[in-house]
Write a protein that holds these residues in place. Structure first.
Motif, PDB file in Angstrom:
ATOM      1  N   THR A   1       0.871  -9.657  -4.024  1.00 25.25           N
ATOM      2  CA  THR A   1       1.713 -10.718  -4.581  1.00 25.25           C
ATOM      3  C   THR A   1       1.415 -12.025  -3.865  1.00 25.25           C
ATOM      4  OG1 THR A   1       3.508  -9.182  -5.101  1.00 25.25           O
ATOM      5  CG2 THR A   1       4.071 -11.503  -4.982  1.00 25.25           C
TER       6      THR A   1
ATOM      7  N   LEU B   1      -9.892  -7.106  -3.377  1.00 25.54           N
ATOM      8  CA  LEU B   1      -9.074  -6.362  -4.320  1.00 25.54           C
ATOM      9  C   LEU B   1      -9.773  -6.372  -5.675  1.00 25.54           C
ATOM     10  CD1 LEU B   1      -6.368  -4.918  -4.990  1.00 25.54           C
ATOM     11  CD2 LEU B   1      -5.495  -7.171  -5.693  1.00 25.54           C
TER      12      LEU B   1
ATOM     13  N   ASN C   1      -4.830  -4.905 -13.053  1.00 23.81           N
ATOM     14  CA  ASN C   1      -3.644  -5.341 -13.796  1.00 23.81           C
ATOM     15  C   ASN C   1      -3.115  -6.640 -13.205  1.00 23.81           C
ATOM     16  OD1 ASN C   1      -3.559  -2.127 -13.625  1.00 23.81           O
ATOM     17  ND2 ASN C   1      -2.699  -2.741 -15.602  1.00 23.81           N
TER      18      ASN C   1
ATOM     19  N   SER D   1      -2.660  -5.904  -9.266  1.00 20.75           N
ATOM     20  CA  SER D   1      -2.763  -4.502  -8.865  1.00 20.75           C
ATOM     21  C   SER D   1      -4.198  -4.032  -9.035  1.00 20.75           C
ATOM     22  CB  SER D   1      -1.822  -3.646  -9.715  1.00 20.75           C
ATOM     23  OG  SER D   1      -1.775  -2.315  -9.229  1.00 20.75           O
TER      24      SER D   1
ATOM     25  N   ILE E   1       1.330 -11.140  -9.588  1.00 18.88           N
ATOM     26  CA  ILE E   1       1.247  -9.789  -9.029  1.00 18.88           C
ATOM     27  C   ILE E   1      -0.058  -9.180  -9.521  1.00 18.88           C
ATOM     28  CG2 ILE E   1       2.331  -7.519  -8.915  1.00 18.88           C
ATOM     29  CD1 ILE E   1       4.996  -8.960  -9.601  1.00 18.88           C
TER      30      ILE E   1
ATOM     31  N   THR F   1       0.843  -1.187   0.000  1.00 18.58           N
ATOM     32  CA  THR F   1       0.000   0.000   0.000  1.00 18.58           C
ATOM     33  C   THR F   1       0.886   1.247   0.000  1.00 18.58           C
ATOM     34  OG1 THR F   1      -0.075  -0.089   2.419  1.00 18.58           O
ATOM     35  CG2 THR F   1      -1.881  -1.151   1.224  1.00 18.58           C
TER      36      THR F   1
ATOM     37  N   PRO G   1       6.122   3.057  -0.421  1.00 18.25           N
ATOM     38  CA  PRO G   1       5.505   1.728  -0.419  1.00 18.25           C
ATOM     39  C   PRO G   1       5.590   1.087   0.963  1.00 18.25           C
ATOM     40  CG  PRO G   1       6.974   1.991  -2.299  1.00 18.25           C
ATOM     41  CD  PRO G   1       7.222   3.160  -1.390  1.00 18.25           C
TER      42      PRO G   1
ATOM     43  N   HIS H   1      -5.562   2.209  -3.586  1.00  9.24           N
ATOM     44  CA  HIS H   1      -4.769   1.456  -4.554  1.00  9.24           C
ATOM     45  C   HIS H   1      -3.726   0.591  -3.849  1.00  9.24           C
ATOM     46  CE1 HIS H   1      -6.411   4.754  -7.069  1.00  9.24           C
ATOM     47  NE2 HIS H   1      -6.532   3.773  -7.938  1.00  9.24           N
ATOM     48  N   ALA H   2      -3.570  -0.627  -4.349  1.00  9.36           N
ATOM     49  CA  ALA H   2      -2.662  -1.574  -3.706  1.00  9.36           C
ATOM     50  C   ALA H   2      -2.207  -2.618  -4.730  1.00  9.36           C
ATOM     51  CB  ALA H   2      -3.353  -2.271  -2.537  1.00  9.36           C
ATOM     52  N   THR H   3      -1.146  -3.308  -4.381  1.00 12.49           N
ATOM     53  CA  THR H   3      -0.634  -4.401  -5.206  1.00 12.49           C
ATOM     54  C   THR H   3      -0.442  -5.622  -4.321  1.00 12.49           C
ATOM     55  OG1 THR H   3       0.485  -2.897  -6.740  1.00 12.49           O
ATOM     56  CG2 THR H   3       1.236  -5.176  -6.702  1.00 12.49           C
TER      57      THR H   3
ATOM     58  N   ILE I   1      -9.313  -6.048  -9.189  1.00 13.33           N
ATOM     59  CA  ILE I   1      -8.099  -6.195 -10.002  1.00 13.33           C
ATOM     60  C   ILE I   1      -8.186  -5.394 -11.300  1.00 13.33           C
ATOM     61  CG2 ILE I   1      -6.612  -7.850 -11.181  1.00 13.33           C
ATOM     62  CD1 ILE I   1      -7.734  -9.987  -9.239  1.00 13.33           C
TER      63      ILE I   1
END
Length: 238
Positions: free
Chosen positions: A125, A191, A195, A152, A150, A72, A83, A121-123, A193
């Protein structure tokens, strides 16, 4: 009589050691959930889909993983705007019936949840390093052969029409969540998604669109493990 006592002691010790071994290989209830765990022990993890089908690989990894690292944008004063990653438990659905949507159980007391309130917004893994797949084949967690994805997007609170599925999806894999204190004001999130990147072979990541990801026809059979009660009964009968 002394010999008989020693024999009984040896038999008791052997039974205790066998029970300890059974408990160690059986999945912990607080990690992995019922019928999921490490996809190891008596049941084997389903085979990895063909690496040529990146969308299917992505759905596979998202389904067999029970946790991931969520990055985040920090609101912490010392690292604001930088990050910030944390490990979170998750689920995309009950074992064998995943939908591909990563569901989370969050509390306002968590740092990541605080960050998301300001910037959703977050990514995320997820890696097969948490299963027995990479260990079995000798793949280092950083190796592309140890498949990881991954994702995003933006984290949002689950609405009323989806909350029952999110709750069932998480609690069946992480039953310990049921005991977490209500005073922490837990809520279900997901989440959304936008990407997707898949790393499952050499040559760089493969890009998968959300449409390709969600349009995959995907099924993984639920994995069943013998219960501790059955293991104890087996030991008593041996």
């Amino acid at each position: 009589m002394a010999g008989g006592a020693r024999g009984s002691a040896r038999a008791l010790l052997a039974a205790l050691l066998a029970l300890l071994g059974a408990l160690l290989v059986a999945p912990a209830r607080g990690r992995g959930g019922r019928g999921h765990g490490d996809w190891g022990g008596p049941a084997k993890m389903p085979p990895l889909p063909p690496r040529e089908d990146a969308a299917l690989v992505a759905r596979f990894v998202a389904h067999v993983c029970d946790w991931g690292a969520l990055a985040t944008i920090s609101t912490e004063a010392a690292v604001r705007g930088r990050p910030f990653a944390d490990v979170l438990s998750l689920s995309d659905g009950p074992p064998g019936a995943g939908r591909g949507v990563p569901y989370l159980y969050l509390s306002p007391l968590q740092q990541s949840a605080g960050h998301l309130q300001e910037n959703p917004h977050a990514t995320l893994t997820m890696s097969l390093a948490q299963t027995n797949f990479c260990r079995k084949h000798g793949f280092d967690p950083q190796s592309p052969l140890c498949a990881h994805i991954i994702l995003s997007g933006a984290v949002t609170k689950v609405n009323e029409t989806e909350v029952d599925f999110a709750k069932h999806s998480l609690f069946i894999r992480h039953p310990e969540m049921k005991t977490w204190p209500p005073s922490h004001k837990w809520f279900f999130a997901k989440l959304n998604i936008t990407n997707i990147w898949v790393l499952d072979y050499f040559g760089g990541p493969k890009i998968v669109t959300p449409e390709e990801y969600y349009n995959v026809t995907f099924q993984v059979p639920a994995v069943k493990f013998p219960s501790r009660k059955l293991l104890i009964q087996a030991l008593n009968c041996s």
